[in-house]
Motif scaffolding. Structure first.
Motif, PDB file in Angstrom:
ATOM      1  N   ASP A 177       0.825  -1.211   0.000  1.00 24.38           N
ATOM      2  CA  ASP A 177       0.000   0.000   0.000  1.00 24.38           C
ATOM      3  C   ASP A 177       0.861   1.263   0.000  1.00 24.38           C
ATOM      4  OD1 ASP A 177      -2.427  -1.350  -0.028  1.00 24.38           O
ATOM      5  OD2 ASP A 177      -2.626  -1.323   2.163  1.00 24.38           O
ATOM      6  N   TYR A 178       1.891   1.247   0.840  1.00 21.18           N
ATOM      7  CA  TYR A 178       2.779   2.401   0.958  1.00 21.18           C
ATOM      8  C   TYR A 178       3.509   2.664  -0.369  1.00 21.18           C
ATOM      9  CZ  TYR A 178       6.764   5.262   2.350  1.00 21.18           C
ATOM     10  OH  TYR A 178       7.710   6.244   2.418  1.00 21.18           O
ATOM     11  N   LEU A 179       4.012   1.596  -0.998  1.00 25.18           N
ATOM     12  CA  LEU A 179       4.743   1.757  -2.257  1.00 25.18           C
ATOM     13  C   LEU A 179       3.838   2.259  -3.376  1.00 25.18           C
ATOM     14  CD1 LEU A 179       7.019  -1.424  -2.169  1.00 25.18           C
ATOM     15  CD2 LEU A 179       7.700   0.969  -1.781  1.00 25.18           C
ATOM     16  N   VAL A 180       2.594   1.793  -3.404  1.00 23.19           N
ATOM     17  CA  VAL A 180       1.641   2.272  -4.405  1.00 23.19           C
ATOM     18  C   VAL A 180       1.373   3.756  -4.208  1.00 23.19           C
ATOM     19  CG1 VAL A 180      -0.803   2.168  -5.069  1.00 23.19           C
ATOM     20  CG2 VAL A 180       0.545   0.081  -4.923  1.00 23.19           C
ATOM     21  N   ALA A 197       4.645   5.804  -5.123  1.00 18.89           N
ATOM     22  CA  ALA A 197       4.968   5.846  -6.548  1.00 18.89           C
ATOM     23  C   ALA A 197       3.780   6.240  -7.426  1.00 18.89           C
ATOM     24  CB  ALA A 197       5.509   4.491  -6.996  1.00 18.89           C
ATOM     25  N   HIS A 198       2.623   6.475  -6.814  1.00 24.48           N
ATOM     26  CA  HIS A 198       1.408   6.844  -7.545  1.00 24.48           C
ATOM     27  C   HIS A 198       1.098   5.822  -8.644  1.00 24.48           C
ATOM     28  CE1 HIS A 198       1.451  10.652  -5.446  1.00 24.48           C
ATOM     29  NE2 HIS A 198       2.703  10.836  -5.837  1.00 24.48           N
ATOM     30  N   LEU A 199       1.147   4.548  -8.274  1.00 27.03           N
ATOM     31  CA  LEU A 199       0.887   3.475  -9.223  1.00 27.03           C
ATOM     32  C   LEU A 199      -0.612   3.252  -9.372  1.00 27.03           C
ATOM     33  CD1 LEU A 199       3.576   0.918  -8.006  1.00 27.03           C
ATOM     34  CD2 LEU A 199       3.711   2.444  -9.974  1.00 27.03           C
ATOM     35  N   LYS A 200      -1.013   2.766 -10.516  1.00 25.59           N
ATOM     36  CA  LYS A 200      -2.429   2.468 -10.790  1.00 25.59           C
ATOM     37  C   LYS A 200      -2.690   0.983 -10.545  1.00 25.59           C
ATOM     38  CE  LYS A 200      -3.382   6.515 -12.671  1.00 25.59           C
ATOM     39  NZ  LYS A 200      -4.158   7.502 -12.015  1.00 25.59           N
ATOM     40  N   ILE A 201      -2.312   0.499  -9.381  1.00 22.92           N
ATOM     41  CA  ILE A 201      -2.494  -0.906  -9.026  1.00 22.92           C
ATOM     42  C   ILE A 201      -2.846  -0.954  -7.545  1.00 22.92           C
ATOM     43  CG2 ILE A 201      -0.049  -1.254  -8.511  1.00 22.92           C
ATOM     44  CD1 ILE A 201      -0.290  -4.077  -9.600  1.00 22.92           C
ATOM     45  N   SER A 202      -3.546  -1.970  -7.161  1.00 31.48           N
ATOM     46  CA  SER A 202      -3.920  -2.120  -5.759  1.00 31.48           C
ATOM     47  C   SER A 202      -2.677  -2.430  -4.921  1.00 31.48           C
ATOM     48  CB  SER A 202      -4.931  -3.259  -5.630  1.00 31.48           C
ATOM     49  OG  SER A 202      -5.134  -3.597  -4.294  1.00 31.48           O
ATOM     50  N   GLY A 203      -2.614  -1.845  -3.750  1.00 35.18           N
ATOM     51  CA  GLY A 203      -1.492  -2.098  -2.853  1.00 35.18           C
ATOM     52  C   GLY A 203      -1.412  -3.548  -2.416  1.00 35.18           C
ATOM     53  N   SER A 204      -2.558  -4.200  -2.273  1.00 35.24           N
ATOM     54  CA  SER A 204      -2.538  -5.604  -1.866  1.00 35.24           C
ATOM     55  C   SER A 204      -1.969  -6.485  -2.975  1.00 35.24           C
ATOM     56  CB  SER A 204      -3.946  -6.064  -1.481  1.00 35.24           C
ATOM     57  OG  SER A 204      -4.831  -5.915  -2.567  1.00 35.24           O
ATOM     58  N   ILE A 205      -2.229  -6.132  -4.226  1.00 40.57           N
ATOM     59  CA  ILE A 205      -1.660  -6.881  -5.351  1.00 40.57           C
ATOM     60  C   ILE A 205      -0.151  -6.696  -5.378  1.00 40.57           C
ATOM     61  CG2 ILE A 205      -1.581  -7.107  -7.862  1.00 40.57           C
ATOM     62  CD1 ILE A 205      -4.176  -8.125  -6.646  1.00 40.57           C
ATOM     63  N   LEU A 206       0.306  -5.476  -5.216  1.00 37.38           N
ATOM     64  CA  LEU A 206       1.747  -5.224  -5.180  1.00 37.38           C
ATOM     65  C   LEU A 206       2.379  -5.948  -3.994  1.00 37.38           C
ATOM     66  CD1 LEU A 206       4.160  -3.812  -6.446  1.00 37.38           C
ATOM     67  CD2 LEU A 206       3.687  -1.854  -4.989  1.00 37.38           C
ATOM     68  N   GLY A 207       1.671  -5.990  -2.867  1.00 29.54           N
ATOM     69  CA  GLY A 207       2.174  -6.720  -1.698  1.00 29.54           C
ATOM     70  C   GLY A 207       2.325  -8.203  -1.984  1.00 29.54           C
ATOM     71  N   MET A 208       1.349  -8.787  -2.703  1.00 27.33           N
ATOM     72  CA  MET A 208       1.462 -10.205  -3.058  1.00 27.33           C
ATOM     73  C   MET A 208       2.625 -10.451  -4.010  1.00 27.33           C
ATOM     74  SD  MET A 208      -2.323 -11.890  -3.315  1.00 27.33           S
ATOM     75  CE  MET A 208      -2.990 -10.742  -4.494  1.00 27.33           C
ATOM     76  N   VAL A 209       2.804  -9.552  -4.971  1.00 24.36           N
ATOM     77  CA  VAL A 209       3.933  -9.684  -5.899  1.00 24.36           C
ATOM     78  C   VAL A 209       5.245  -9.557  -5.132  1.00 24.36           C
ATOM     79  CG1 VAL A 209       5.111  -8.582  -7.850  1.00 24.36           C
ATOM     80  CG2 VAL A 209       2.631  -8.924  -7.920  1.00 24.36           C
ATOM     81  N   LEU A 210       5.299  -8.614  -4.226  1.00 26.14           N
ATOM     82  CA  LEU A 210       6.489  -8.429  -3.401  1.00 26.14           C
ATOM     83  C   LEU A 210       6.764  -9.673  -2.560  1.00 26.14           C
ATOM     84  CD1 LEU A 210       8.685  -6.446  -2.425  1.00 26.14           C
ATOM     85  CD2 LEU A 210       7.067  -5.643  -0.716  1.00 26.14           C
ATOM     86  N   LEU A 211       5.739 -10.232  -1.947  1.00 22.24           N
ATOM     87  CA  LEU A 211       5.897 -11.456  -1.165  1.00 22.24           C
ATOM     88  C   LEU A 211       6.395 -12.596  -2.045  1.00 22.24           C
ATOM     89  CD1 LEU A 211       5.563 -13.096   1.439  1.00 22.24           C
ATOM     90  CD2 LEU A 211       3.167 -13.433   0.809  1.00 22.24           C
ATOM     91  N   PHE A 212       5.835 -12.733  -3.232  1.00 21.81           N
ATOM     92  CA  PHE A 212       6.252 -13.786  -4.158  1.00 21.81           C
ATOM     93  C   PHE A 212       7.733 -13.638  -4.512  1.00 21.81           C
ATOM     94  CE2 PHE A 212       6.901 -15.223  -8.550  1.00 21.81           C
ATOM     95  CZ  PHE A 212       6.586 -16.559  -8.408  1.00 21.81           C
TER      96      PHE A 212
END
Length: 137
Positions: A22-25, A28-43
């Motif tokens: 969430d913080y990174l989104v 960086a003003h990304l157009k993606i959900s923070g939870s999705i980025l968190g899952m990608v980061l975890l992966f």
């Protein structure tokens, strides 16, 4: 008591990674959900070996076993829209069913496609006698 503490810490670690997404989104003003980025980061962290799977297993199992409870608020929220459900409920249900089927088909197809590309042909083993004959002529 030790197991409960481990599960709490594992859930907090999962939550921390989700919050980091969430913080990174936001940062960086990304157009993606923070939870999705968190899952990608975890992966990525798991695949790189920086984080170990056993650090999450107990907490993830606990969250998974209580997953249905996370959907109760949305089910209760739907009850506030009785008039909408009466007038457009069939269309909403049809939309949900079609979109769920579409997600299942695309996910299955993507998994199949990725699995097909991930497979590398394994060369046939050379018999030991043939290998020795090549070496010694």
């Amino acid at each position: 008591m030790r197991r409960i503490t481990a599960i709490i810490l594992q859930v907090l670690l999962c939550s921390g990674i989700a919050l980091l997404g969430d913080y990174l989104v936001e940062l960086a003003h990304l157009k993606i959900s923070g939870s999705i980025l968190g899952m990608v980061l975890l992966f990525v962290l798991l695949k790189s070996g920086i984080l170990k799977l056993h650090w999450f297993e107990g907490g993830a199992d606990w969250l998974h076993s209580r997953l249905v409870l996370f959907f109760v608020p949305s089910a209760v929220g739907i009850s506030q829209y009785g008039a909408l459900m009466k007038s457009d409920g069939v269309f909403l249900l049809l939309t949900i069913v079609i979109s769920t089927l579409a997600v299942m088909v695309v996910t299955g197809w993507s998994g199949h496609l990725l699995n097909r590309f991930a497979r590398k042909p394994i060369p046939a083993p050379i018999p030991v006698a043939a290998e020795e004959e090549k070496l010694h002529g």
